[in-house]
Design a protein around this motif. Structure first.
Motif, short mmCIF file in Angstrom:
data_model
loop_
_atom_site.label_atom_id
_atom_site.label_comp_id
_atom_site.label_asym_id
_atom_site.label_seq_id
_atom_site.Cartn_x
_atom_site.Cartn_y
_atom_site.Cartn_z
N TYR A 1 0.82 -1.21 0.00
CA TYR A 1 0.00 0.00 0.00
C TYR A 1 0.85 1.26 0.00
O TYR A 1 0.34 2.36 -0.18
N SER A 2 2.17 1.11 0.18
CA SER A 2 3.04 2.28 0.14
C SER A 2 3.39 2.68 -1.28
O SER A 2 3.99 3.73 -1.49
N ARG A 3 3.03 1.85 -2.26
CA ARG A 3 3.30 2.19 -3.66
C ARG A 3 2.01 2.15 -4.47
O ARG A 3 1.06 1.49 -4.10
N GLU A 4 2.02 2.88 -5.57
CA GLU A 4 0.85 2.91 -6.44
C GLU A 4 0.72 1.60 -7.20
O GLU A 4 1.66 1.16 -7.87
N ARG A 5 -0.45 0.98 -7.11
CA ARG A 5 -0.71 -0.26 -7.82
C ARG A 5 -1.07 0.06 -9.27
O ARG A 5 -1.73 1.06 -9.56
N GLY A 6 -0.64 -0.79 -10.20
CA GLY A 6 -0.88 -0.54 -11.61
C GLY A 6 -2.36 -0.56 -11.96
O GLY A 6 -3.18 -1.20 -11.30
N ALA A 7 -2.70 0.14 -13.02
CA ALA A 7 -4.09 0.22 -13.46
C ALA A 7 -4.44 -0.97 -14.35
O ALA A 7 -3.58 -1.63 -14.92
N ILE A 8 -5.74 -1.25 -14.45
CA ILE A 8 -6.27 -2.21 -15.41
C ILE A 8 -7.07 -1.42 -16.41
O ILE A 8 -8.02 -0.71 -16.04
N SER B 1 -5.51 3.11 -8.76
CA SER B 1 -5.18 3.46 -7.39
C SER B 1 -5.29 4.97 -7.21
O SER B 1 -4.85 5.74 -8.07
N GLU B 2 -5.89 5.37 -6.10
CA GLU B 2 -6.12 6.79 -5.82
C GLU B 2 -5.44 7.15 -4.50
O GLU B 2 -5.55 6.42 -3.52
N ARG B 3 -4.76 8.28 -4.48
CA ARG B 3 -4.02 8.71 -3.29
C ARG B 3 -4.99 9.10 -2.18
O ARG B 3 -6.04 9.70 -2.43
N THR B 4 -4.65 8.73 -0.95
CA THR B 4 -5.47 9.07 0.21
C THR B 4 -4.63 9.82 1.24
O THR B 4 -3.40 9.92 1.12
N ASP B 5 -5.30 10.32 2.29
CA ASP B 5 -4.61 11.05 3.36
C ASP B 5 -4.32 10.17 4.56
O ASP B 5 -3.68 10.61 5.51
N ASP B 6 -4.79 8.90 4.53
CA ASP B 6 -4.55 8.04 5.69
C ASP B 6 -3.22 7.32 5.56
O ASP B 6 -2.50 7.46 4.57
N ASP B 7 -2.91 6.48 6.56
CA ASP B 7 -1.58 5.87 6.59
C ASP B 7 -1.39 4.77 5.55
O ASP B 7 -0.27 4.34 5.29
N LEU B 8 -2.46 4.31 4.89
CA LEU B 8 -2.32 3.31 3.84
C LEU B 8 -1.94 3.94 2.49
O LEU B 8 -1.50 3.25 1.58
N ARG B 9 -2.16 5.26 2.38
CA ARG B 9 -1.67 6.08 1.27
C ARG B 9 -2.40 5.88 -0.05
O ARG B 9 -2.57 6.82 -0.81
N TRP B 10 -2.82 4.65 -0.37
CA TRP B 10 -3.51 4.41 -1.64
C TRP B 10 -4.77 3.58 -1.41
O TRP B 10 -4.80 2.72 -0.55
N VAL C 1 2.49 -8.42 -10.82
CA VAL C 1 2.72 -7.40 -11.85
C VAL C 1 2.09 -6.08 -11.43
O VAL C 1 2.72 -5.01 -11.50
N LEU C 2 0.85 -6.12 -10.97
CA LEU C 2 0.15 -4.91 -10.55
C LEU C 2 0.82 -4.28 -9.33
O LEU C 2 0.85 -3.05 -9.19
N ALA C 3 1.35 -5.12 -8.44
CA ALA C 3 2.00 -4.61 -7.23
C ALA C 3 3.42 -4.13 -7.47
O ALA C 3 4.01 -3.46 -6.62
N GLY C 4 4.00 -4.49 -8.62
CA GLY C 4 5.35 -4.06 -8.93
C GLY C 4 6.43 -4.97 -8.39
O GLY C 4 7.61 -4.61 -8.40
N THR C 5 6.06 -6.18 -7.95
CA THR C 5 7.05 -7.10 -7.37
C THR C 5 7.42 -8.25 -8.31
O THR C 5 8.24 -9.08 -7.97
N ASP C 6 6.83 -8.28 -9.49
CA ASP C 6 7.10 -9.37 -10.43
C ASP C 6 8.53 -9.28 -10.95
O ASP C 6 9.12 -8.20 -11.06
N GLN D 1 9.48 6.85 -6.47
CA GLN D 1 8.57 6.01 -5.71
C GLN D 1 8.22 4.78 -6.54
O GLN D 1 7.77 4.91 -7.68
N PRO D 2 8.42 3.57 -6.02
CA PRO D 2 8.09 2.36 -6.77
C PRO D 2 6.60 2.30 -7.11
O PRO D 2 5.76 2.81 -6.36
N SER D 3 6.29 1.69 -8.25
CA SER D 3 4.89 1.54 -8.65
C SER D 3 4.74 0.26 -9.46
O SER D 3 5.72 -0.30 -9.97
N GLY D 4 3.51 -0.19 -9.57
CA GLY D 4 3.24 -1.41 -10.32
C GLY D 4 3.06 -1.13 -11.80
O GLY D 4 3.00 0.02 -12.25
N ALA D 5 2.98 -2.21 -12.57
CA ALA D 5 2.75 -2.11 -14.00
C ALA D 5 1.25 -2.14 -14.29
O ALA D 5 0.45 -2.60 -13.48
#
Length: 485
Positions: free
Chosen positions: A48-55, A65-74, A108-113, A129-133
């Motif tokens: 949740y600290s990085r932007e997940r890729g779109a479909i 993924s949409e940015r938020t103000d809470d501690d999960l960030r997305w 892939v979406l999480a950016g860890t592939d 900032q790392p992000s997914g594909a």
């Protein structure tokens, strides 16, 4: 060194060895499984600290993924949520990646592939900032919308594929669900929504298009039997079959009737082409017995039955039963007994016929793109099998056109477009209930889209809704949306 000290030394050595082996196992063998466990909150917080890729569908995000103000960030947002819910699946802090592409392509979406390794290195060096594909899908939004709207609130599924490539143009399952209810950061509300979905007897989380308990195909399976007959070399379109008003199942006193108790031919000898056009039960029960279980089974396998398919979601293999007696074999000729299919499989049968007999491997992801929209991976069409010869495909196409022009599938007609199709009405259980089927493709002379539609019986007591009456109009809407002007 005395004996007690030596024994203690061996014990300490064994303990260190066990610790080393356990650490190695956890870090290098079990790491992926432990990391991907739904209950691993440390991993979820990290992702949740990085932007997940779109479909993406036709360039528009149906999951983002949409940015938020809470501690999960997305937070994950799903546009046109119920229309695409079984395609996207859901991404939840409480329940992790569930269903659809969110689960099948989570890494892939999480950016860890592994395919994103170099991007992660660049991010580390540059401080980005790392992000997914992102996943760009094969879905045609017009066909998807037509399928969803035509099915409405009825239970069932609809699938469309491009017969030339295997690209999935629509994938709809009903009832649907709203994945936004599971992606919220209000964890109490998420839990309530999840419990409601999992306890719903209608099973909205089941993707009926590719999984679940599967369905009897009913008369749509007659295409497979007809293909086996033509491929055997012993039958042609004008070959006469034994098609009485009622057919006594071999070795029993049970009679199989035609729909409405009608004769398929005044002399009880309809041709193969005529039997497909009017969906003659007795002729196909007799024909299955003449061909034998092995020939029908092998033909079904050539169309994809029993194959392990990922689109990339796992598709439950369709099946043709083993060890049949003569009566059971006859029933499989009309798509009953223990023949079971997914709607995707039925669409694949039509797609292979439309593609001159070549069955293409179905797929849902067109391209995978990194943050800079550079293509990381592009799916290339692959031939799965040569299901039937080109001449057999041409003969079957002509028969399927006759079904729509003047047979059981006239409600699938499209003005100015030649449509090939086959209806089906599949009984299930012991109460007389039946599901409605239609499969086909268009234009028949230059196929661009092949479809399969199932509308589940609304009640346990079937009230006469046939595939031609109920499923064919849904298929027509999809075909109209998918045929290029």
């Amino acid at each position: 060194m005395n004996t007690p000290i030596r024994r203690l030394a061996f014990l300490v050595l064994a303990m260190f060895t066990a610790l080393l082996l356990a650490t190695t196992w956890i870090q290098f063998v079990a790491a992926d499984g432990l990391r991907d466990r739904p209950g691993n909150r440390r991993t979820l917080i990290d992702t949740y600290s990085r932007e997940r890729g779109a479909i993406l569908v036709d360039g528009t995000a149906v999951a983002r993924s949409e940015r938020t103000d809470d501690d999960l960030r997305w937070v994950r947002r799903y546009d046109q949520a119920t229309r695409y819910s079984h395609v996207t699946g859901y991404w939840s802090f409480t329940y992790g990646a569930g269903l659809g592409l969110e689960k099948a392509r989570n890494a892939v979406l999480a950016g860890t592939d592994d395919s994103l390794f170099y991007q992660r290195v660049v991010d580390l060096v540059t401080g980005q900032q790392p992000s997914g594909a992102s996943l760009e899908l094969t879905i045609d939004p017009d066909v998807q919308a037509a399928a969803a709207e035509a099915l409405g609130d009825r239970r069932g599924a609809a699938v469309a594929v491009d017969p030339r490539t295997g690209a999935i143009l629509a994938l709809v399952s009903r009832p649907s669900f709203d994945p936004n209810a599971l992606s919220s950061h209000n964890l109490t509300a998420v839990d309530e929504a999840y419990q409601q979905l999992t306890q719903d007897p209608a099973q909205p989380l089941v993707n009926r298009a590719i999984a679940g308990d599967l369905y009897p195909p009913g008369s749509t399976f007659k295409l497979v039997v007809a293909a086996a007959a033509l491929e055997s070399g012993d039958y042609r379109a004008d070959s006469e079959l034994d098609g009485p008003v009622r057919y006594t199942l071999p070795g029993t006193s049970t009679e199989l009737p035609n729909f409405g108790g009608e004769a398929c031919d005044p002399q009880g000898r309809p041709t193969l082409a005529r039997s497909v056009q009017i969906s003659c039960n007795t002729a196909f029960a007799w024909l299955a017995g003449q061909l034998g279980a092995d020939a029908v089974r092998e033909q079904a396998q050539e169309f994809g039955f029993g194959q392990q398919i990922e689109v990339p979601m796992q598709v439950t293999p369709s099946s043709y039963p083993d060890q049949l007696d003569d009566a059971q074999l006859a029933l499989t000729g009309v798509g009953q007994y223990d023949v079971r299919v997914t709607p995707l499989q039925v669409a694949m049968v039509s797609a292979a016929i439309a593609n001159d007999g070549a069955l293409m491997t179905p797929y849902l992801v067109e391209t995978v793109r990194d943050r800079d929209l550079e293509v990381i991976h592009e799916t290339r069409p692959r031939t799965m099998s040569r299901s039937v010869s080109a001449s057999t495909a041409a003969a079957l196409t002509e028969m399927m056109v006759s079904v729509v022009q003047g047979g059981s599938g006239t409600l699938a007609q499209i003005p100015g477009v030649s449509v090939a199709g086959k209806t089906g009405t599949a009984e299930f259980g012991s109460s007389g209930a039946a599901h409605a089927w239609f499969t086909g493709f268009a234009p028949a002379d230059d196929p661009q889209i092949a479809v399969a539609v199932i509308v589940e019986s609304a009640t346990d007591n079937w009230t006469g809704e046939t595939g031609g009456q109920v499923a064919a109009p849904v298929a027509r809407a999809m075909l109209e949306a998918g045929v290029a002007p």
